[in-house]
Design a protein around this motif. Structure first.
Motif, PDB file in Angstrom:
ATOM      1  N   LEU B 180       3.490   5.259  -7.449  1.00  0.00           N
ATOM      2  CA  LEU B 180       2.659   5.495  -6.258  1.00  0.00           C
ATOM      3  C   LEU B 180       3.359   6.455  -5.310  1.00  0.00           C
ATOM      4  N   ASP B 181       2.556   7.248  -4.584  1.00  0.00           N
ATOM      5  CA  ASP B 181       3.179   8.093  -3.556  1.00  0.00           C
ATOM      6  C   ASP B 181       3.481   7.243  -2.316  1.00  0.00           C
ATOM      7  N   ALA B 182       4.181   7.837  -1.367  1.00  0.00           N
ATOM      8  CA  ALA B 182       4.693   7.053  -0.234  1.00  0.00           C
ATOM      9  C   ALA B 182       3.562   6.401   0.559  1.00  0.00           C
ATOM     10  N   THR B 183       2.449   7.110   0.739  1.00  0.00           N
ATOM     11  CA  THR B 183       1.329   6.556   1.514  1.00  0.00           C
ATOM     12  C   THR B 183       0.740   5.342   0.814  1.00  0.00           C
ATOM     13  N   ALA B 184       0.469   5.506  -0.499  1.00  0.00           N
ATOM     14  CA  ALA B 184      -0.128   4.409  -1.255  1.00  0.00           C
ATOM     15  C   ALA B 184       0.807   3.213  -1.284  1.00  0.00           C
ATOM     16  N   GLN B 185       2.112   3.486  -1.408  1.00  0.00           N
ATOM     17  CA  GLN B 185       3.084   2.397  -1.427  1.00  0.00           C
ATOM     18  C   GLN B 185       3.077   1.655  -0.092  1.00  0.00           C
ATOM     19  N   HIS B 186       2.986   2.424   0.988  1.00  0.00           N
ATOM     20  CA  HIS B 186       2.978   1.826   2.317  1.00  0.00           C
ATOM     21  C   HIS B 186       1.729   0.964   2.504  1.00  0.00           C
ATOM     22  N   ASP B 187       0.576   1.462   2.049  1.00  0.00           N
ATOM     23  CA  ASP B 187      -0.670   0.692   2.159  1.00  0.00           C
ATOM     24  C   ASP B 187      -0.578  -0.612   1.367  1.00  0.00           C
ATOM     25  N   LEU B 188      -0.015  -0.514   0.170  1.00  0.00           N
ATOM     26  CA  LEU B 188       0.077  -1.692  -0.689  1.00  0.00           C
ATOM     27  C   LEU B 188       0.993  -2.734  -0.059  1.00  0.00           C
ATOM     28  N   LEU B 189       2.103  -2.259   0.500  1.00  0.00           N
ATOM     29  CA  LEU B 189       3.014  -3.176   1.176  1.00  0.00           C
ATOM     30  C   LEU B 189       2.310  -3.867   2.341  1.00  0.00           C
TER      31      LEU B 189
END
Lengths: 287, 262
Positions: B180-189
């Motif tokens: 995942l890119d940083a944005t998607a990772q942040h959303d998932l977190l």
């Protein structure tokens, strides 16, 4: 106009053609439904192996004077279960297990046949298919097994979908994944048996794979793939029998080649998934 | 209501996950040895360790898909096994067949299949529960799309919705951030933290040490055996990390941020 109608009607004035069409169309429908799972699970190799393996049973049944379908069916089922059993042990790869077992069963058939004095007629129908030679008892056997296979798929659709898509999660949800996978192999073996006389050992895999693959290019769901694959398979049977009748060529080869032509057309022209469509989109996207 | 019959020995029913002396492996290879740790309910727990340290095997043992050779696993005080309806699972993305022609709604509905039983068809209620789970992960507008048409982050959220549709209280997630890119990772977190606040327990295998150090409540550091478990700040000492990874890792604290790297 009446010439066209006569042209279309002529083949069906003969009972053996009507009987052949019934058998071929039903087999194509069943094969496309089961074949959808074969494609999505990457089981084309086993779809080719089971018909070959059934030859061992057909030959033994022939030598013993027993029913050839029963012999072929038993051989296909036993091979399917053995492939499942060996590859579940995890020591030998799945495709290796398939390769070993189907060639072994096929060789058994060759061995038995080589001891027979006059094996040409009946057995060659099994190798290359002869749908126009099916008897009414063959047709009823096909109808019975075919409808049973379709009923099982309809009944266990949810389980077959889940275990095909995500076997790990299906096991985690408590589904009997091993039994369902063996069940799918058994359905494949039964489909093989009824497809044998229609298209023959060598071409069964085409009925399993080709119409369903064509449908995959044109639909977005498993149900759609099964329904359209069944329709395309039945249409291939009709067109193939016309070609066989007017061209005086092998019906099984004509049916399979019709299905192949449909696949190539879809591969080129299918909306969204065909290569011409993709090419056009690629050009439109570039500046 | 009658009180539960008490187990022998110390079996506090208030652990979400209680792994006791688990050993497991494949074909003679030892993947896990004497693994013991606990996770409290309602916490976001990370499972970290080098490649081949047994993370995926441990998740499968907790899930009941892989049999432990020794030891036992208790989930909310009951033995872990596949029928355990309170455990949801998200496999590694690379093990999922994204080309399969299923819609997002169908994938989420599969979360109900274990409860529906053989042969029977999903009811209106099953569909409503699935739809609510999709809304929960903000994918309701994607219900009719094919699962393969979603972005990486949306695909992970769809699989989480499947676990929610199952009404799982414990979610086991195998490398949800991978690819995942940083944005998607942040959303998932962010979604993980919301679910934790709703009382779910999440046990997440990941390579992202800094993310666990900063944003998780609990960490289990694994390399065939448990090196340490507890609060990330206590687990991620240089000594523990070097034992687990067999190489020198730096732990930097800058304000309230933690960075872990080579």
């Amino acid at each position: 106009m009446s010439e066209v109608i006569d042209f279309l009607k002529e083949p069906w004035t003969f009972e053996f053609m009507r009987r052949g069409l019934l058998a071929a169309a039903l087999v194509s429908v069943v094969a496309a439904v089961v074949g959808s799972f074969v494609i999505l699970k990457g089981m084309a190799f086993i779809g080719d192996a089971l018909p070959h393996a059934s030859f061992g049973g057909v030959a033994v049944a022939f030598a013993l004077g027993e029913n050839l379908y029963v012999g072929g069916g038993i051989a296909a089922l036993v091979t399917a279960l053995l492939i499942g059993f060996i590859s579940r042990r995890g020591v030998i790869r799945h495709d290796t297990a398939i390769g070993i077992l189907f060639v072994g069963m096929f060789a058994l058939g060759v061995l038995v046949v080589s001891r027979q004095q006059n094996y040409t007629g009946d057995l060659f129908a099994f190798v290359f298919g002869n749908v126009l030679a099916v008897s009414w008892s063959d047709v009823w056997l096909t109808v019975g097994i075919g409808l049973a296979v379709l009923a099982v798929v309809a009944l266990f659709y949810k389980e077959l979908l889940f275990t095909s898509y995500d076997p790990t999660m299906a096991a985690a949800a408590g589904l009997p994944v091993a039994s369902i996978q063996y069940g799918l192999l058994a359905l494949l073996a039964l489909t093989t048996v009824i497809a044998l006389q229609t298209v023959g050992i060598v071409l069964v895999v085409a009925l399993l794979v080709t119409p369903a693959a064509t449908a995959q290019l044109l639909t977005r769901s498993l149900r759609g793939m099964m329904a359209l694959g069944a329709a395309l398979g039945a249409a291939s049977s009709v067109v193939g029998l016309y070609i066989a009748w007017y061209g005086d060529v092998s019906a099984s080869a004509a049916i399979v080649l019709t299905a192949t032509a449909m696949f190539l057309a879809a591969f080129l022209f299918a909306p969204a998934k065909g290569i011409l469509w993709r090419g056009a989109q690629g050009r439109a996207a570039s500046p | 209501m009658a009180a539960d019959p008490r187990r022998e020995g110390p079996a506090p029913p208030d652990w979400a996950v209680d792994v006791r002396g688990v050993a497991a492996g494949y074909n003679g290879h030892v993947a896990l040895d004497a693994v013991s740790f606990t996770i409290e309910p309602g916490c976001l727990a990370g499972l970290v360790g080098p490649n081949g340290s047994g993370k995926s095997t441990l998740l499968k043992v907790v899930l009941g898909l892989h049999k432990a050779r020794e030891g036992e696993v208790l989930i909310f005080g009951r033995p872990g096994r596949p029928e355990h309806e309170r455990v949801g699972y998200m496999p590694q993305a690379e093990l999922v067949d994204w080309a399969f022609p299923v819609s997002v709604a169908e994938v989420v509905l599969m979360g109900r299949y274990g409860k529906i039983g053989l042969v029977r068809r999903p009811s209106r209620e099953d569909r409503a529960i699935s739809m609510a789970a999709l809304e929960r992960v903000r994918l309701a507008d994607r219900a009719g799309r094919l699962i393969g048409e979603l972005s990486g982050g949306e695909q992970r959220r769809a699989l989480i919705a499947r676990a929610l549709a199952q009404h799982a209280d414990l979610l086991l997630l195998d490398e949800p951030f991978a690819g995942l890119d940083a944005t998607a990772q942040h959303d998932l977190l962010g979604l993980f933290q919301e679910l934790r606040h709703e009382g779910k327990t999440l046990f997440v295998a990941t390579h992202d040490l800094s993310c666990v150090a900063e944003d998780f409540d609990h960490a289990v550091l694994l390399n065939r055996r448990v090196i340490a478990f507890g609060r990330p700040g206590d687990v991620f000492t240089e000594e523990n990390l070097n034992t687990a990874f067999q190489r020198h890792l730096m732990v930097l604290h800058s304000g309230d941020k933690t960075f872990i790297g080579l």
